[in-house]
Scaffold this active site. Structure first.
Site, mmCIF file in Angstrom:
data_model
loop_
_atom_site.group_PDB
_atom_site.id
_atom_site.type_symbol
_atom_site.label_atom_id
_atom_site.label_comp_id
_atom_site.label_asym_id
_atom_site.label_seq_id
_atom_site.Cartn_x
_atom_site.Cartn_y
_atom_site.Cartn_z
ATOM 1 N N HIS A 72 0.878 -1.506 -0.349
ATOM 2 C CA HIS A 72 -0.348 0.117 0.376
ATOM 3 C C HIS A 72 0.909 1.142 -0.170
ATOM 4 O O HIS A 72 0.311 2.516 -0.358
ATOM 5 C CB HIS A 72 -0.674 -0.160 0.845
ATOM 6 N N ASP A 236 3.754 -7.997 1.027
ATOM 7 C CA ASP A 236 4.022 -9.028 2.182
ATOM 8 C C ASP A 236 3.133 -10.294 2.661
ATOM 9 O O ASP A 236 3.481 -11.615 2.309
ATOM 10 C CB ASP A 236 4.674 -8.467 3.119
#
Length: 482
Positions: A72, A236
């Protein structure tokens, strides 16, 4: 045998693992810290990568590398490829107002209709963590900087680009998993929604080309390495799922800086409530996910409140009964992402003269942290997930009290894999995939511990007690002034 490198560029640090491409055996590793804060100069990530690679013995003998990174984060680039301002990270909640406005606008002023429209468009409803809301914040608060934006990248995209020489904005590359966390790419269609990008920023820009699993972004051309294959990389959570070898129905609960519960699914998800983010994974499937802002840091706060270390916190918690004699912690210390309460604060409920003990406070902290994630798992189940296994990972999973209490809170058997760098390991798997054309058949290293749930009437009653107490007070939070 050739060697491959996997990178985890996380919120707090950069980790590099170098593994044998055929066997997956760990050859060497290194790490370096990242700066604190919710905004960071991306060059600090590169400096940390250089330091971590040096600590891992360099890349001269490495045939391929791939990067897993925090999702993000907004990396805004000008026409020359220069970073315009510090990157706003996923845990920066400044754009909470902008998320609300974007939702309402897409519903022509109706936030319920807007949430449904966003979920249909991108599989998720915007919250302050998503990149699209940060772009709206930039346009509203820093219009001069917004006008300069020629390209937008995510942290792992930018590092991949730097590894490949950072020659042209047209060379930016990303993958499905990280693109699915931007707020302007659809996992269902595999296409950018540029109209949503323009709605947020005010103009169109260059975006990274979205590559499929096993593709490569180019070859290295930097001070770290030249000529090695660069894998597509991943967000991730998707990289960790790949590193753990999760399959359909496998649930991962990660207790790091953030808390994440996710599961591999063969179908894209759409949740207009906004509780479940409909992300993609790193294998071509999907990764419905619930993320909380407050996980292992809840343990940090509890230690500070009680003046103890982690071992003593665990010892205290295990001396208290399930339910902490009615003491309940709602752990919104940094606001919250799921549920979407960016301005909320934490609260300790149910305090009485008799139950306000260090042991009960310790127990309530752990139960509150886990209950927030168990609520997330409930949402995945409501969306059709049938949990097969539940794996507990991350720094918080190393607490013996967390391991013992998790089966009570979730009501499920829990396994805790050997501690490892699962994001970096997933990136290393991607590097092999890009190098050889097929995903490796490595299995996670042995050392799994099992913590069974108590399926007796008494065990189920304990689960109901803890979850019921939390549910009764989780909406009773206080708000920071704006």
């Amino acid at each position: 045998m050739p060697l491959v490198a996997g990178v985890d560029s996380s919120t707090q640090s950069c980790k590099v693992v170098i593994r044998d491409a055929e066997t997956g055996a760990l050859v060497r590793e290194g790490r370096a810290k990242h700066p604190d804060g919710t905004t960071v100069d991306p060059h600090a990530w590169w400096d940390a990568l250089v330091e971590a690679v040096a600590a891992a013995g360099g890349l001269d003998d490495v045939a391929a590398i791939s990067v897993g990174g925090q999702q993000h984060g907004m990396v805004a680039l000008d026409a020359d490829g220069a970073v315009i301002r510090d990157a706003m990270l996923w845990n920066d909640t400044s754009s909470a107002r902008d998320a609300e406005e974007l939702i309402s606008e897409l519903g022509d002023g109706d936030p319920v209709a807007g949430a449904a429209a966003w979920a249909e468009a991108i599989g998720s409803v915007p919250v302050s963590s998503l990149t699209v809301t940060k772009l709206r914040w930039l346009a509203r608060v820093e219009p001069e900087n917004a006008a300069r934006v020629a390209a937008v990248a995510l942290p792992h995209d930018w590092l991949t680009w730097r590894l490949c020489g950072a020659r042209s904005l047209e060379d930016l590359r990303t993958d499905r998993s990280d693109a699915s966390g931007t707020g302007y790419w659809s996992p269902a269609t595999g296409e950018y929604r540029r109209d949503l990008l323009v709605r947020a920023l005010g103009h169109d820009v260059t975006l990274p080309v979205v590559l499929g699993p096993g593709e490569h972004a180019g070859t290295t051309d930097s001070e770290l390495s030249r000529g090695a294959v660069v894998g597509v990389g991943a967000g991730d959570n998707a990289a960790a799922s790949l590193g753990l070898g999760l399959g359909t129905g496998d649930v991962s609960v990660s207790l790091g800086t953030s808390g994440v519960v996710c599961a591999v699914s063969p179908q894209p998800t759409t949740d207009p409530s906004g509780l479940v983010a409909g992300f993609a994974d790193a294998t071509g499937q999907y990764l419905p996910l619930v993320c909380t802002l407050n996980a292992s840091r809840v343990l940090d706060v509890a230690c500070r409140m009680l003046g103890v270390d982690y071992d003593e916190l665990a010892r205290l918690a295990l001396t208290a009964p399930a339910g902490a004699e009615g003491l309940v912690l709602v752990p919104y210390f940094e606001g919250e992402r799921t549920p979407n309460k960016p301005r909320s604060t934490a609260a300790l409920h149910g305090m009485r003269l008799g139950n306000s003990t260090p042991a009960n406070v310790a127990r309530a902290a752990i139960e509150g942290m886990l209950c927030a994630l168990a609520d997330g798992l409930d949402e995945l189940v409501r969306g059709g997930l049938e949990p097969r296994t539940l794996q507990l990972i991350g720094g918080g999973a190393q607490s013996p009290a967390v391991r013992a209490i998790a089966p009570i809170v979730f009501g499920l058997d829990v396994t805790v894999p050997r501690p490892g760098e699962y994001v970096a390991d997933g990136a290393a798997r991607q590097a092999v995939w890009a190098l050889t054309g097929s995903a490796p058949a490595w299995q996670p290293e042995e050392g799994v511990e099992h913590f069974p749930a108590d399926s007796s009437d008494e065990g189920r009653a304990m689960t109901a007690l803890v979850r019921g107490q939390y549910a009764a007070v989780r909406e009773m939070t206080y708000h920071r002034p704006q």
